[in-house]
Write a protein that holds these residues in place. Sequence first.
Motif, PDB file in Angstrom:
ATOM      1  N   ILE A   9       0.839  -1.201   0.000  1.00 18.69           N
ATOM      2  CA  ILE A   9       0.000   0.000   0.000  1.00 18.69           C
ATOM      3  C   ILE A   9       0.870   1.246   0.000  1.00 18.69           C
ATOM      4  N   CYS A  10       0.569   2.153  -0.919  1.00 19.92           N
ATOM      5  CA  CYS A  10       1.186   3.476  -0.932  1.00 19.92           C
ATOM      6  C   CYS A  10       0.126   4.427  -0.386  1.00 19.92           C
ATOM      7  N   TRP A  11       0.302   4.836   0.872  1.00 17.47           N
ATOM      8  CA  TRP A  11      -0.697   5.656   1.541  1.00 17.47           C
ATOM      9  C   TRP A  11      -0.803   7.045   0.932  1.00 17.47           C
ATOM     10  N   ARG A  12       0.262   7.547   0.411  1.00 17.94           N
ATOM     11  CA  ARG A  12       0.248   8.896  -0.167  1.00 17.94           C
ATOM     12  C   ARG A  12      -0.570   8.942  -1.465  1.00 17.94           C
ATOM     13  N   ASP A  13      -0.471   7.868  -2.274  1.00 21.91           N
ATOM     14  CA  ASP A  13      -1.158   7.831  -3.565  1.00 21.91           C
ATOM     15  C   ASP A  13      -2.479   7.067  -3.537  1.00 21.91           C
ATOM     16  N   ASN A  14      -2.830   6.509  -2.373  1.00 19.17           N
ATOM     17  CA  ASN A  14      -4.060   5.733  -2.257  1.00 19.17           C
ATOM     18  C   ASN A  14      -4.068   4.586  -3.262  1.00 19.17           C
ATOM     19  N   ALA A  15      -2.977   3.836  -3.274  1.00 18.34           N
ATOM     20  CA  ALA A  15      -2.844   2.762  -4.260  1.00 18.34           C
ATOM     21  C   ALA A  15      -2.268   1.513  -3.600  1.00 18.34           C
ATOM     22  N   ALA A  16      -2.602   0.371  -4.184  1.00 19.12           N
ATOM     23  CA  ALA A  16      -2.079  -0.907  -3.707  1.00 19.12           C
ATOM     24  C   ALA A  16      -2.011  -1.874  -4.877  1.00 19.12           C
ATOM     25  N   GLU A  17      -1.061  -2.778  -4.816  1.00 17.21           N
ATOM     26  CA  GLU A  17      -0.888  -3.749  -5.901  1.00 17.21           C
ATOM     27  C   GLU A  17      -1.812  -4.947  -5.741  1.00 17.21           C
ATOM     28  N   ARG A  18      -1.876  -5.498  -4.539  1.00 16.85           N
ATOM     29  CA  ARG A  18      -2.661  -6.712  -4.315  1.00 16.85           C
ATOM     30  C   ARG A  18      -4.136  -6.399  -4.034  1.00 16.85           C
ATOM     31  N   LYS A  19      -5.010  -7.314  -4.427  1.00 13.09           N
ATOM     32  CA  LYS A  19      -6.451  -7.151  -4.264  1.00 13.09           C
ATOM     33  C   LYS A  19      -6.826  -7.012  -2.784  1.00 13.09           C
ATOM     34  N   GLN A  20      -6.227  -7.840  -1.937  1.00 16.38           N
ATOM     35  CA  GLN A  20      -6.517  -7.798  -0.502  1.00 16.38           C
ATOM     36  C   GLN A  20      -6.130  -6.438   0.091  1.00 16.38           C
ATOM     37  N   CYS A  27     -11.724  -0.083   2.595  1.00 17.25           N
ATOM     38  CA  CYS A  27     -12.420  -0.139   3.884  1.00 17.25           C
ATOM     39  C   CYS A  27     -12.006   1.031   4.780  1.00 17.25           C
ATOM     40  N   VAL A  28     -10.710   1.336   4.793  1.00 17.72           N
ATOM     41  CA  VAL A  28     -10.206   2.455   5.600  1.00 17.72           C
ATOM     42  C   VAL A  28     -10.856   3.758   5.156  1.00 17.72           C
ATOM     43  N   TYR A  29     -10.899   3.998   3.848  1.00 16.55           N
ATOM     44  CA  TYR A  29     -11.450   5.255   3.355  1.00 16.55           C
ATOM     45  C   TYR A  29     -12.976   5.289   3.398  1.00 16.55           C
ATOM     46  N   LEU A  33     -11.323   6.862   7.851  1.00 13.30           N
ATOM     47  CA  LEU A  33     -10.225   6.763   8.799  1.00 13.30           C
ATOM     48  C   LEU A  33      -8.966   7.359   8.191  1.00 13.30           C
ATOM     49  N   LEU A  34      -8.091   7.841   9.043  1.00  9.45           N
ATOM     50  CA  LEU A  34      -6.809   8.387   8.618  1.00  9.45           C
ATOM     51  C   LEU A  34      -5.707   7.501   9.145  1.00  9.45           C
ATOM     52  N   GLN A  35      -4.706   7.289   8.333  1.00  8.74           N
ATOM     53  CA  GLN A  35      -3.516   6.565   8.752  1.00  8.74           C
ATOM     54  C   GLN A  35      -2.484   7.640   9.062  1.00  8.74           C
ATOM     55  N   VAL A  36      -1.994   7.708  10.306  1.00  5.63           N
ATOM     56  CA  VAL A  36      -1.195   8.856  10.720  1.00  5.63           C
ATOM     57  C   VAL A  36       0.318   8.637  10.734  1.00  5.63           C
ATOM     58  N   ILE A  37       0.779   7.415  10.604  1.00  2.00           N
ATOM     59  CA  ILE A  37       2.232   7.193  10.543  1.00  2.00           C
ATOM     60  C   ILE A  37       2.707   7.564   9.147  1.00  2.00           C
ATOM     61  N   GLU A  38       3.766   8.366   9.074  1.00  2.00           N
ATOM     62  CA  GLU A  38       4.195   8.880   7.777  1.00  2.00           C
ATOM     63  C   GLU A  38       5.522   8.327   7.289  1.00  2.00           C
ATOM     64  N   ALA A  45       8.553  -0.150   3.967  1.00  2.00           N
ATOM     65  CA  ALA A  45       7.099  -0.362   3.970  1.00  2.00           C
ATOM     66  C   ALA A  45       6.501   0.059   5.308  1.00  2.00           C
ATOM     67  N   MET A  46       5.268   0.537   5.250  1.00  2.00           N
ATOM     68  CA  MET A  46       4.539   0.869   6.468  1.00  2.00           C
ATOM     69  C   MET A  46       3.611  -0.294   6.788  1.00  2.00           C
ATOM     70  N   LEU A  47       4.001  -1.080   7.752  1.00  2.00           N
ATOM     71  CA  LEU A  47       3.194  -2.225   8.148  1.00  2.00           C
ATOM     72  C   LEU A  47       2.430  -1.935   9.432  1.00  2.00           C
ATOM     73  N   ASP A  48       3.092  -1.251  10.363  1.00  2.00           N
ATOM     74  CA  ASP A  48       2.463  -0.896  11.620  1.00  2.00           C
ATOM     75  C   ASP A  48       1.748   0.443  11.409  1.00  2.00           C
ATOM     76  N   LEU A  49       0.448   0.431  11.617  1.00  2.00           N
ATOM     77  CA  LEU A  49      -0.369   1.602  11.303  1.00  2.00           C
ATOM     78  C   LEU A  49      -1.103   2.093  12.545  1.00  2.00           C
ATOM     79  N   ILE A  50      -1.387   3.385  12.545  1.00  2.00           N
ATOM     80  CA  ILE A  50      -2.291   3.967  13.534  1.00  2.00           C
ATOM     81  C   ILE A  50      -3.417   4.599  12.730  1.00  2.00           C
TER      82      ILE A  50
END
Length: 189
Positions: A9-20, A27-29, A33-38, A45-50
């Motif tokens: 997941i690229c949080w800045r571009d709102n994009a992901a490669e895999r379907k899951q 679901c987040v959007y 919800l906002l993901q606040v870790i930058e 990769a950003m795996l741990d999210l708030i």
Amino acid sequence: MGDFNHPDICWRDNAAERKQSRKFLECVYDNILLQVIEEPMRRGAMLDLILTNKEGLVGDIKLKGSLGCSDHKMVEFRILRAARRACSKLTTLGFRRADFGLFRDLLGRIPWDKALEGRGAQDSWLIFKGHLLQDQERCIPTKRKSSKNTKRTPVDEQGAPGQKVKQKKEACRGWKQGQVAWEEYRETV
């Protein structure tokens, strides 16, 4: 907060490669919800999210060293606002204690033919409604809604229910469709 394990997941571009990952992002959007870790923490990769539903609720985020042999970094953060309980001021009709016999009797005493004679639909409706509400007030007690069962209506600074939430949803929808820039979306949120 936690390890969500979506490295693509690229949080800045709102994009992901895999379907899951795309489903998770959607679901987040959808839930606004906002993901606040930058900054990335594990191999870029950003795996741990708030995730939070309100900008400014979480702050002072610090990535620390790993705990034990884990390849994850520790995430330290503060919740900046104290939680407060919603005190409900909503009232509802207490039908369990209503006197429907008296209600029926009061409405039955009104000579409707004479009261509505020669009146248009709008005037007739207003007369009927006035009698109905007056008798309802006499026969059906009101009670305060329990705060644990009350769905709280978000209120903005001017007191207009849901206006800010509506703007937030519209900005999210526009950003997901590529019509609104990331910065504009974040500012609205």
